[in-house]
Design a protein around this motif. Sequence first.
Motif, PDB file in Angstrom:
ATOM      1  N   UNK A 214      32.372  -6.195 -18.346  1.00 14.97           N
ATOM      2  CA  UNK A 214      31.352  -6.517 -17.938  1.00 14.97           C
ATOM      3  C   UNK A 214      30.674  -6.631 -19.388  1.00 14.97           C
TER       4      UNK A 214
ATOM      5  N   UNK B 250      44.440   5.849 -15.495  1.00 13.28           N
ATOM      6  CA  UNK B 250      43.381   5.003 -15.076  1.00 13.28           C
ATOM      7  C   UNK B 250      43.105   4.293 -14.016  1.00 13.28           C
TER       8      UNK B 250
ATOM      9  N   UNK C 239      40.564   5.581 -11.081  1.00 11.02           N
ATOM     10  CA  UNK C 239      39.252   5.768 -11.594  1.00 11.02           C
ATOM     11  C   UNK C 239      38.533   5.098 -11.976  1.00 11.02           C
ATOM     12  N   UNK C 240      39.083   3.518 -12.053  1.00 10.78           N
ATOM     13  CA  UNK C 240      38.465   2.032 -12.862  1.00 10.78           C
ATOM     14  C   UNK C 240      38.707   1.384 -12.325  1.00 10.78           C
ATOM     15  N   UNK C 241      38.467  -0.050 -12.102  1.00 12.05           N
ATOM     16  CA  UNK C 241      39.316  -1.030 -12.046  1.00 12.05           C
ATOM     17  C   UNK C 241      40.039  -1.623 -13.305  1.00 12.05           C
TER      18      UNK C 241
ATOM     19  N   UNK D  57      39.096  -2.648 -16.469  1.00 10.58           N
ATOM     20  CA  UNK D  57      38.327  -1.241 -17.124  1.00 10.58           C
ATOM     21  C   UNK D  57      39.510  -0.299 -17.372  1.00 10.58           C
TER      22      UNK D  57
ATOM     23  N   UNK E 246      41.066   0.658 -21.585  1.00 13.56           N
ATOM     24  CA  UNK E 246      40.812   1.756 -21.663  1.00 13.56           C
ATOM     25  C   UNK E 246      42.296   2.400 -22.590  1.00 13.56           C
TER      26      UNK E 246
ATOM     27  N   UNK F  52      29.581   0.009 -18.798  1.00 13.37           N
ATOM     28  CA  UNK F  52      29.879   0.698 -17.319  1.00 13.37           C
ATOM     29  C   UNK F  52      29.675   2.089 -17.310  1.00 13.37           C
ATOM     30  N   UNK F  53      28.910   3.184 -17.058  1.00 13.21           N
ATOM     31  CA  UNK F  53      28.444   4.200 -17.082  1.00 13.21           C
ATOM     32  C   UNK F  53      29.921   5.353 -16.347  1.00 13.21           C
ATOM     33  N   UNK F  54      30.298   4.713 -15.820  1.00 10.12           N
ATOM     34  CA  UNK F  54      31.715   5.336 -15.764  1.00 10.12           C
ATOM     35  C   UNK F  54      32.701   5.284 -16.726  1.00 10.12           C
TER      36      UNK F  54
ATOM     37  N   UNK G 153      32.205   6.930 -19.448  1.00  9.44           N
ATOM     38  CA  UNK G 153      32.105   8.386 -19.461  1.00  9.44           C
ATOM     39  C   UNK G 153      33.927   9.013 -19.800  1.00  9.44           C
ATOM     40  N   UNK G 154      34.150   8.265 -19.518  1.00  2.27           N
ATOM     41  CA  UNK G 154      35.726   8.918 -19.616  1.00  2.27           C
ATOM     42  C   UNK G 154      36.325   9.168 -20.839  1.00  2.27           C
TER      43      UNK G 154
ATOM     44  N   UNK H 232      34.669  11.623 -22.590  1.00  2.00           N
ATOM     45  CA  UNK H 232      35.875  13.135 -22.224  1.00  2.00           C
ATOM     46  C   UNK H 232      37.448  12.142 -22.807  1.00  2.00           C
TER      47      UNK H 232
END
Lengths: 406, 203
Positions: free
Chosen positions: B9, B108, B111-113, B116, B120, B134-136, B139-140, B143
């Motif tokens: 992104x 991960x 939860x994500x692509x 991503x 991560x 990306x907001x998702x 957020x991770x 955390x």
Amino acid sequence: MLQLETIDPRILGQRLAEARKARGVTQEDAANHLGCSRPTYIAIEKGERAAKPEEIVKLATYFGRRVSELVRPGEPVVDLQPHLRAVAERVKPADQRELIAAIGELQRLAADYRQLEQTMNAPLRYNYPPEVNLETRIDVAELAEAVATQERRRLGLGEQPVEELRRLLEWDVGLRIFYWPLPSAIAGMYASAADIGCCILINRKHPAERRRFTMLHEYGHLIVDRYKPGIDYLSPSGRKPANERFAEAFGVSFLMPAASVRQRFHEIVAVSNDFQVADLCRLSHYYFVAVEAMALRLEQLQLIPKGSWALIKESKFAPRQAAALLDLPAHEETADYYPERYKFLAVHAFEHEKISEEQLAHFLRCDPVSARGIVRECLTGRFITDDGRVQAVQLEFQRSLMGSPS
Amino acid sequence: MQDVALEACCLINLCAAGVILRPSASSPAKARRSTKASARATSHPGFGLNLHIPSRVTAETLYIMQPDEEDQTKLVKQPVDLQGYIAAGLLAPCDFQDEAEIELFVQMAAQLGDGEAACFAIAKQRGWVLATDDRCARRFAADAALAVITTPELVKLWAETTQASDEEIAAVLRNIQRFAYFTPRANSPEYAWWISCLSEDAK
């Protein structure tokens, strides 16, 4: 603190098995690829042995899947593929690969659709028609005509042409209609399961008029063959069985209701004292069907002589050129891979931060920039200002309308 | 220099920006990019950051919008020439180095692509910064106490490093909006800065 859900070995095993079969790989091959014994691999598929992360990555690559597809949360949907694949194995070898790939895509689209519904807590409301038994010695065409009339009445359609057929069947009946390229000789396929309902895949390569007809043909199968998945050809060889004749006649009757067609035809003849090829073209445009389908329907209703279409065809008649000459505007018809509701669910899930941008692009079967374009388009409303200008407004999906207006 | 794992992104935004990343001479995309600031950006490749892209990101074909050669008012999709950026040393490809990275990637990916999740896992395990809007993912990252940099922050950093003029910054932001369909959300901290840069330029 990052809290991550554990991956359920049973669910992962089911997904691996489905992906392996869709890829046409044996358990032996998969075990060899991992460098383990076949019983060990079988234990992974059964969920008796948890796959190691590097094994999951290796298998995803081998099966041509994303890791995220295999490890996503939630139960997998019922495998729609076995029967369809068995049918696909009987098609000519040149078409087999494309067809098997499309069957796999139908499974994935169905699974994605269900995941979006679960994510957004928005299950699809089914409003299926009652099933019809095809008893022997019944006049299938007559029955199909009656069922189509009844179905139009149930959906509140009256006798008018249905311009937005896909939208109607998706929103009002609860069908899951996907478009995907299929070998040209194949019109579409149908599969149904308790947890996902009725899924239809239409050949995206075909023109809009044909796709509409295929949609209704498959809808006909929902009425008479609800639990029998199948693949439909444009022109099946040999005499068609009763269920195929029903589906065919149902589509014709639904798209071109007899009473409505008769009325329109007589109106034209009353004015011009004739019915010409141009009238045929206009009528087919009105009902959003192919000129051939319209001509054959008029023949069937004995409004024009039998063999009229054969004569028109012999004269090398070109429907597209005729439509252009008559200045008939093109119908607006979306050729999206997935239903409109699916698209809205994906965009909504993204806006609610329930899925990431990459996941959104995957759901929408496009690249991230195209996905951004789709989000923007979905969230942009247009209205006319008092002075007549068209104004685009960004809609706030998450704004509540339940509170007091400010 | 700070190492950064670049998610798709952010990557497409930087590619759309026109001057922030400049591909190698062999890249066909080069011809499409020519603005006043390009020479300055090249002299500061990576604007003080080591930008890494995992193989899971390079495996996908990414696109940006570009003016159609026949009709400049229309935009058409063009593939991003990642190999050109890599060959020019502006982006460094990377992959998993150990089991811990693969394990976190797989977790991960639930939860994500894939791209991503790979960014991560690599960023988290190596103590790098994660570049994402990306907001998702953010957020991770919050955390997991993983440092994040966003597209507006990258543009700000580029502007500071290259001492870009207001016009040059506005041109970059306009390019990102037009060619990558990206604008920060109205509730994001950088939104006001983004809008003010564009409105200053419009005066």
